[in-house]
Scaffold this motif. Sequence first.
Motif, PDB file in Angstrom:
ATOM      1  N   GLN A  87     113.386  43.817  -9.148  1.00 11.83           N
ATOM      2  CA  GLN A  87     114.325  43.101  -9.998  1.00 11.83           C
ATOM      3  C   GLN A  87     113.603  42.024 -10.793  1.00 11.83           C
ATOM      4  OE1 GLN A  87     118.073  41.551  -8.688  1.00 11.83           O
ATOM      5  NE2 GLN A  87     118.385  43.209  -7.194  1.00 11.83           N
ATOM      6  N   ASP A  88     114.074  41.812 -12.010  1.00  5.50           N
ATOM      7  CA  ASP A  88     113.526  40.773 -12.864  1.00  5.50           C
ATOM      8  C   ASP A  88     113.758  39.405 -12.227  1.00  5.50           C
ATOM      9  OD1 ASP A  88     112.354  39.678 -15.156  1.00  5.50           O
ATOM     10  OD2 ASP A  88     114.284  39.475 -16.157  1.00  5.50           O
ATOM     11  N   ALA A  89     112.845  38.482 -12.490  1.00  7.20           N
ATOM     12  CA  ALA A  89     112.974  37.094 -12.033  1.00  7.20           C
ATOM     13  C   ALA A  89     113.026  36.981 -10.512  1.00  7.20           C
ATOM     14  CB  ALA A  89     114.201  36.429 -12.654  1.00  7.20           C
ATOM     15  N   GLY A  90     112.230  37.786  -9.823  1.00  3.49           N
ATOM     16  CA  GLY A  90     112.076  37.608  -8.384  1.00  3.49           C
ATOM     17  C   GLY A  90     113.246  38.026  -7.540  1.00  3.49           C
ATOM     18  N   GLY A  91     114.051  38.975  -7.992  1.00  5.91           N
ATOM     19  CA  GLY A  91     115.171  39.457  -7.194  1.00  5.91           C
ATOM     20  C   GLY A  91     114.728  40.504  -6.198  1.00  5.91           C
ATOM     21  N   GLY A  92     115.646  41.415  -5.886  1.00  4.62           N
ATOM     22  CA  GLY A  92     115.362  42.425  -4.880  1.00  4.62           C
ATOM     23  C   GLY A  92     114.508  43.562  -5.410  1.00  4.62           C
ATOM     24  N   THR A  93     114.203  44.481  -4.515  1.00  4.44           N
ATOM     25  CA  THR A  93     113.406  45.664  -4.824  1.00  4.44           C
ATOM     26  C   THR A  93     114.253  46.903  -4.606  1.00  4.44           C
ATOM     27  OG1 THR A  93     111.397  44.545  -4.086  1.00  4.44           O
ATOM     28  CG2 THR A  93     111.312  46.942  -4.259  1.00  4.44           C
ATOM     29  N   LEU A  94     114.239  47.809  -5.575  1.00  8.09           N
ATOM     30  CA  LEU A  94     115.007  49.040  -5.500  1.00  8.09           C
ATOM     31  C   LEU A  94     114.090  50.208  -5.176  1.00  8.09           C
ATOM     32  CD1 LEU A  94     117.843  50.419  -6.110  1.00  8.09           C
ATOM     33  CD2 LEU A  94     116.816  50.982  -8.335  1.00  8.09           C
ATOM     34  N   ILE A  95     114.493  51.005  -4.190  1.00 13.21           N
ATOM     35  CA  ILE A  95     113.785  52.239  -3.866  1.00 13.21           C
ATOM     36  C   ILE A  95     114.789  53.386  -3.949  1.00 13.21           C
ATOM     37  CG2 ILE A  95     112.618  53.568  -2.063  1.00 13.21           C
ATOM     38  CD1 ILE A  95     111.561  50.888  -0.976  1.00 13.21           C
ATOM     39  N   ASP A 118     118.571  48.863  -2.309  1.00 12.71           N
ATOM     40  CA  ASP A 118     118.034  47.625  -2.872  1.00 12.71           C
ATOM     41  C   ASP A 118     117.842  46.632  -1.733  1.00 12.71           C
ATOM     42  OD1 ASP A 118     118.370  44.758  -4.041  1.00 12.71           O
ATOM     43  OD2 ASP A 118     117.970  46.006  -5.798  1.00 12.71           O
ATOM     44  N   SER A 119     116.705  45.955  -1.720  1.00  8.97           N
ATOM     45  CA  SER A 119     116.397  45.051  -0.608  1.00  8.97           C
ATOM     46  C   SER A 119     117.371  43.893  -0.510  1.00  8.97           C
ATOM     47  CB  SER A 119     114.974  44.507  -0.751  1.00  8.97           C
ATOM     48  OG  SER A 119     114.835  43.758  -1.944  1.00  8.97           O
ATOM     49  N   SER A 120     118.044  43.555  -1.605  1.00 11.85           N
ATOM     50  CA  SER A 120     119.008  42.455  -1.551  1.00 11.85           C
ATOM     51  C   SER A 120     120.455  42.927  -1.560  1.00 11.85           C
ATOM     52  CB  SER A 120     118.780  41.486  -2.726  1.00 11.85           C
ATOM     53  OG  SER A 120     118.913  42.160  -3.963  1.00 11.85           O
ATOM     54  N   ASN A 121     120.718  44.101  -2.160  1.00 16.99           N
ATOM     55  CA  ASN A 121     122.104  44.568  -2.302  1.00 16.99           C
ATOM     56  C   ASN A 121     122.466  45.725  -1.383  1.00 16.99           C
ATOM     57  OD1 ASN A 121     122.391  42.691  -4.342  1.00 16.99           O
ATOM     58  ND2 ASN A 121     121.978  44.162  -5.978  1.00 16.99           N
TER      59      ASN A 121
END
Length: 204
Positions: A87-95, A118-121
Amino acid sequence: MQLATKTSILFLSAMGLAACDGATEPFAFDTTYTTFADISDAFEDDVETNVDEEGDLENPGNIASSADIVSMPSGSTIYNGALIAEQDAGGGTLIGQLQLDADFTTNRIDGRAGNFIDSSNGIILGSLLGTSTFTDEVDGTTGNHFEMELTGTLDDDGTLMDTTLDLEGNFLSNGGSATDIAGDADITMTGGPVYDKGAFSAAR
């Protein structure tokens, strides 16, 4: 290697299509994951084999030659792997898991992506489908064997997002045949998170 930033690509070996009663997806991989930690931990060691976090080849000299591609058996060969984007601006990572079906008789390549986490969602439902053609030859260590656009609607906890995944990739050779496909992945989710350019890799 940072787990959230260096898992640029994932290999999922020996994976294919599997039937599933009542499935809501048009396809299902033999192996799936329910948490970001599981899918990352399972394949972290494979990350640096083919591409970096932005999809640049680790060894451009491995780009398959025309002879490598022509030597492949006629008909379809399935490559399984994954894509990853930050993710832009240091958000999560999508796999997301990825399947590419290359037909070495017609030079057609079909793509399917799904099982996104997504690591955050968390888990994002839905699939992306696309088709393209590939060329046997590229100019030395530059250029791509193919470009492909995969599209579909993803569901992030009730938020529906029209999504486009653009792949630019190369067949890679190890020992005289096209053993892998890898390159960069650019995913856009309308109304969803913004991701930087990512990477993908798949192996047969």
